[in-house]
Design an enzyme around this catalytic site. Structure first.
Site, PDB file in Angstrom:
ATOM      1  N   ASN A 207       0.851  -1.188   0.000  1.00  0.00           N
ATOM      2  CA  ASN A 207       0.000   0.000   0.000  1.00  0.00           C
ATOM      3  C   ASN A 207       0.884   1.235   0.000  1.00  0.00           C
ATOM      4  OD1 ASN A 207       0.566   0.890   2.829  1.00  0.00           O
ATOM      5  ND2 ASN A 207      -0.295  -1.140   3.254  1.00  0.00           N
ATOM      6  N   ASP A 276      -3.341  -6.516   4.983  1.00  0.00           N
ATOM      7  CA  ASP A 276      -4.288  -7.378   5.712  1.00  0.00           C
ATOM      8  C   ASP A 276      -4.418  -8.754   5.075  1.00  0.00           C
ATOM      9  OD1 ASP A 276      -5.015  -5.525   7.668  1.00  0.00           O
ATOM     10  OD2 ASP A 276      -6.325  -4.484   6.252  1.00  0.00           O
ATOM     11  N   LYS A 286       9.078 -16.261 -11.555  1.00  0.00           N
ATOM     12  CA  LYS A 286       8.280 -15.191 -12.122  1.00  0.00           C
ATOM     13  C   LYS A 286       7.143 -15.781 -12.961  1.00  0.00           C
ATOM     14  CE  LYS A 286       8.520 -11.350 -15.303  1.00  0.00           C
ATOM     15  NZ  LYS A 286       9.256 -10.745 -16.398  1.00  0.00           N
ATOM     16  N   PHE A 321      -3.986   3.144  14.892  1.00  0.00           N
ATOM     17  CA  PHE A 321      -4.397   4.159  13.932  1.00  0.00           C
ATOM     18  C   PHE A 321      -5.596   3.631  13.162  1.00  0.00           C
ATOM     19  CE2 PHE A 321      -1.285   7.648  13.584  1.00  0.00           C
ATOM     20  CZ  PHE A 321      -0.460   7.269  14.631  1.00  0.00           C
ATOM     21  N   LYS A 335     -12.554  -0.086  16.278  1.00  0.00           N
ATOM     22  CA  LYS A 335     -11.188  -0.633  16.412  1.00  0.00           C
ATOM     23  C   LYS A 335     -10.725  -0.567  17.865  1.00  0.00           C
ATOM     24  CE  LYS A 335     -10.184   0.041  11.682  1.00  0.00           C
ATOM     25  NZ  LYS A 335      -9.758   0.862  10.589  1.00  0.00           N
ATOM     26  N   LYS A 339     -10.021  -4.210  19.145  1.00  0.00           N
ATOM     27  CA  LYS A 339      -8.593  -4.522  19.334  1.00  0.00           C
ATOM     28  C   LYS A 339      -8.161  -4.257  20.770  1.00  0.00           C
ATOM     29  CE  LYS A 339      -7.480  -3.608  14.487  1.00  0.00           C
ATOM     30  NZ  LYS A 339      -6.394  -3.616  13.514  1.00  0.00           N
TER      31      LYS A 339
HETATM   32  N1  CTP Z   1      -2.933  -3.331  12.258  1.00  0.00           N
HETATM   33  C1  CTP Z   1      -2.200  -4.376  12.780  1.00  0.00           C
HETATM   34  N2  CTP Z   1      -2.097  -5.556  12.092  1.00  0.00           N
HETATM   35  C2  CTP Z   1      -2.730  -5.712  10.911  1.00  0.00           C
HETATM   36  C3  CTP Z   1      -3.506  -4.656  10.374  1.00  0.00           C
HETATM   37  C4  CTP Z   1      -3.591  -3.485  11.089  1.00  0.00           C
HETATM   38  O1  CTP Z   1      -1.630  -4.234  13.859  1.00  0.00           O
HETATM   39  N3  CTP Z   1      -2.607  -6.850  10.256  1.00  0.00           N
HETATM   40  C5  CTP Z   1      -3.012  -2.062  13.028  1.00  0.00           C
HETATM   41  C6  CTP Z   1      -2.523  -0.861  12.263  1.00  0.00           C
HETATM   42  O2  CTP Z   1      -1.149  -0.624  12.480  1.00  0.00           O
HETATM   43  C7  CTP Z   1      -3.380   0.247  12.843  1.00  0.00           C
HETATM   44  C8  CTP Z   1      -4.670  -0.455  13.205  1.00  0.00           C
HETATM   45  O3  CTP Z   1      -4.358  -1.836  13.290  1.00  0.00           O
HETATM   46  O4  CTP Z   1      -2.839   0.781  14.020  1.00  0.00           O
HETATM   47  C9  CTP Z   1      -5.799  -0.266  12.255  1.00  0.00           C
HETATM   48  O5  CTP Z   1      -5.437  -0.625  10.973  1.00  0.00           O
HETATM   49  P1  CTP Z   1      -6.499  -0.613   9.774  1.00  0.00           P
HETATM   50  O6  CTP Z   1      -5.857  -1.244   8.603  1.00  0.00           O
HETATM   51  O7  CTP Z   1      -7.082   0.755   9.626  1.00  0.00           O
HETATM   52  O8  CTP Z   1      -7.610  -1.503  10.385  1.00  0.00           O
HETATM   53  P2  CTP Z   1      -8.097  -2.937  10.138  1.00  0.00           P
HETATM   54  O9  CTP Z   1      -8.024  -3.636  11.445  1.00  0.00           O
HETATM   55  O10 CTP Z   1      -7.343  -3.546   9.019  1.00  0.00           O
HETATM   56  O11 CTP Z   1      -9.628  -2.725   9.804  1.00  0.00           O
HETATM   57  P3  CTP Z   1     -10.397  -2.353   8.460  1.00  0.00           P
HETATM   58  O12 CTP Z   1      -9.598  -2.920   7.326  1.00  0.00           O
HETATM   59  O13 CTP Z   1     -11.705  -2.995   8.668  1.00  0.00           O
HETATM   60  O14 CTP Z   1     -10.512  -0.869   8.429  1.00  0.00           O
END
Ligand code: CTP
Length: 401
Positions: A207, A276, A286, A321, A335, A339
């Site tokens: 990303n 994620d 490749k 975040f 969250k 979390k």
């Molecule tokens: N985060 C994490 N581990 C992951 C994904 C996210 O620790 N595999 C943490 C990020 O560093 C951030 C927070 O979780 O502090 C939220 O990340 P975000 O990607 O916005 O949230 P998601 O839990 O992935 O939820 P969604 O995709 O539903 O918004």
């Protein structure tokens, strides 16, 4: 007269950089007293440091010009900070084991002030388990160990081992001596940047996180006296001076590095944007266009914050975040609950000035049992400061309860 830095120079080629460092410290208002090992004098003359510091340089422990005092004790007593730069593998070993066989190591045992060590050596020497174990011993004793820089080394190798740049050493010295060291003694882990999930040897999922927010938080936390580990995905940013840098690639790597770092930390600020999902398996070769369009099955990666939260020790502070594109506060609140966090720093990445690659951010703090706090558009450095104010308040609250 300003604060006194006792600068110990040991015998590595980077000793020449120490002259620039000495000059910079003097220009910044510090009174600098230089001690050299005998080996250091093979690389640079004491006279250079004498001219820059305006004080005599001591090399020989038995050189006692003033009969009314013992030189290494008097110098140690005058120190506000003891700095070893460059620190060779040899002097690091001596410091770790309390060996005192020259002016630098003898004074090291006598000082009552904070010690900062700036290692410089060949990349393989730096990576040697003996050196790493000795650095861990020093860290465990509260010594601030700077990460060496990476790049071409005098020995011809390229890698980690360059003495940190004088500006970066000055930043750490200022931080350690800062009167506003509100986070002194705190151990903080910060995550930053994206993670990368490989599809084949050249293609990946990732990303557009720049890592800027996490790096600013780490920098500010160092400036406030915290012991900081910065676990970073691939970014274009320079390492944060004074932070322990841990570079990772995938979300699984991130989890492993964070779990290890949290074993001795009490605060996790998760500013990284981990992927994620990852391909269920990485193709060993490749994928050729002639093979047609590949179908990539995705599987979820571990959630780092939730995993840490599940086994959180009492008093641990977890900050997450939430980068959203709609319903920011609701998403952040979810969250926070799901979390099990103490603070969620939420932003709408579609807002002007709040995206990934810019230097500003407009964030909202969603906190446990407290009202939502909306901050104006601020620089990422200012946002970092506000986040650490919240962390300090949470630590204070925990200490009181
Ligand atoms: N985060 C994490 N581990 C992951 C994904 C996210 O620790 N595999 C943490 C990020 O560093 C951030 C927070 O979780 O502090 C939220 O990340 P975000 O990607 O916005 O949230 P998601 O839990 O992935 O939820 P969604 O995709 O539903 O918004």
């Amino acid at each position: 007269m300003g604060q006194t830095i006792v600068l110990g120079v040991s015998g590595g080629i980077a000793a020449y950089k120490s002259a620039a460092l000495c000059s910079l410290l003097v220009k910044s208002g510090y009174d600098v007293r230089v001690l050299m090992t005998k080996n250091a004098t093979n690389f640079i003359q004491p006279l250079t440091f004498q001219a820059l510091s305006k004080h005599p340089v001591v090399v020989d422990t038995f050189d006692e010009p003033n009969p009314s005092e013992i030189a290494h004790i008097a110098i140690a007593d005058s120190a506000s900070l003891f700095l070893v730069a460059p620190a060779t593998a040899n002097i690091i070993a001596k410091l770790a084991h309390g060996i005192a066989d020259d002016m630098v190591t003898t004074t090291a045992l006598a000082v009552q002030c904070p010690t900062v060590v700036a290692p410089a050596m060949n990349v393989h020497m730096y990576g040697h388990p003996a050196v790493q174990a000795n650095l861990d011993v020093l860290r465990g004793r509260g010594v601030v160990v700077m990460d060496p820089g990476s790049g071409p080394l005098a020995c011809g190798y390229t890698g980690k081992g360059r003495m940190p740049e004088p500006d970066d050493v000055l930043f750490v010295v200022d931080a350690v001596l800062s009167k506003t060291a509100t986070l002194a003694g705190a151990r903080i882990v910060v995550t930053a940047g994206p993670t990368i999930e490989d599809i084949d040897p050249i293609r990946f999922l990732s990303n557009s996180s720049s890592g800027k927010m996490g790096y600013e938080i780490a920098r500010e936390a160092v400036a406030r006296g915290a012991e900081v580990t910065l676990v970073s995905g691939p970014t274009h940013l320079a390492p944060v001076p004074g932070a322990r840098m841990r570079y990772i690639r995938s979300t699984q790597d991130l989890l492993a590095a964070v779990t290890e770092a949290m074993a001795s930390a009490t605060v996790l600020i998760a500013a990284a944007a981990p992927a994620d999902f990852r391909p269920s398996h990485r193709l060993p070769h490749k994928w050729k266009k002639s093979q047609g369009v590949p179908s990539v099955e995705l599987v979820p990666t571990p959630d780092v914050l939730s995993t840490v939260a599940k086994s959180r020790a009492p008093g641990m502070i977890l900050v997450g975040f939430a980068a959203e594109t709609a319903n920011v506060v609701e998403g952040a609140r979810r969250k926070l609950e799901e979390k099990d966090l103490d603070l969620v720093v939420a932003n709408n990445i579609l807002d002007e000035g709040a995206g990934f690659a810019v230097d500003t951010n407009r964030v909202t703090f969603v906190r446990r049992n407290r009202e939502v706090l909306e901050l104006p558009l601020l620089s990422k450095a200012e946002v970092a400061a506000r986040i650490l104010d919240e962390v300090s308040a949470l630590m204070h609250r925990d200490n009181e309860s």
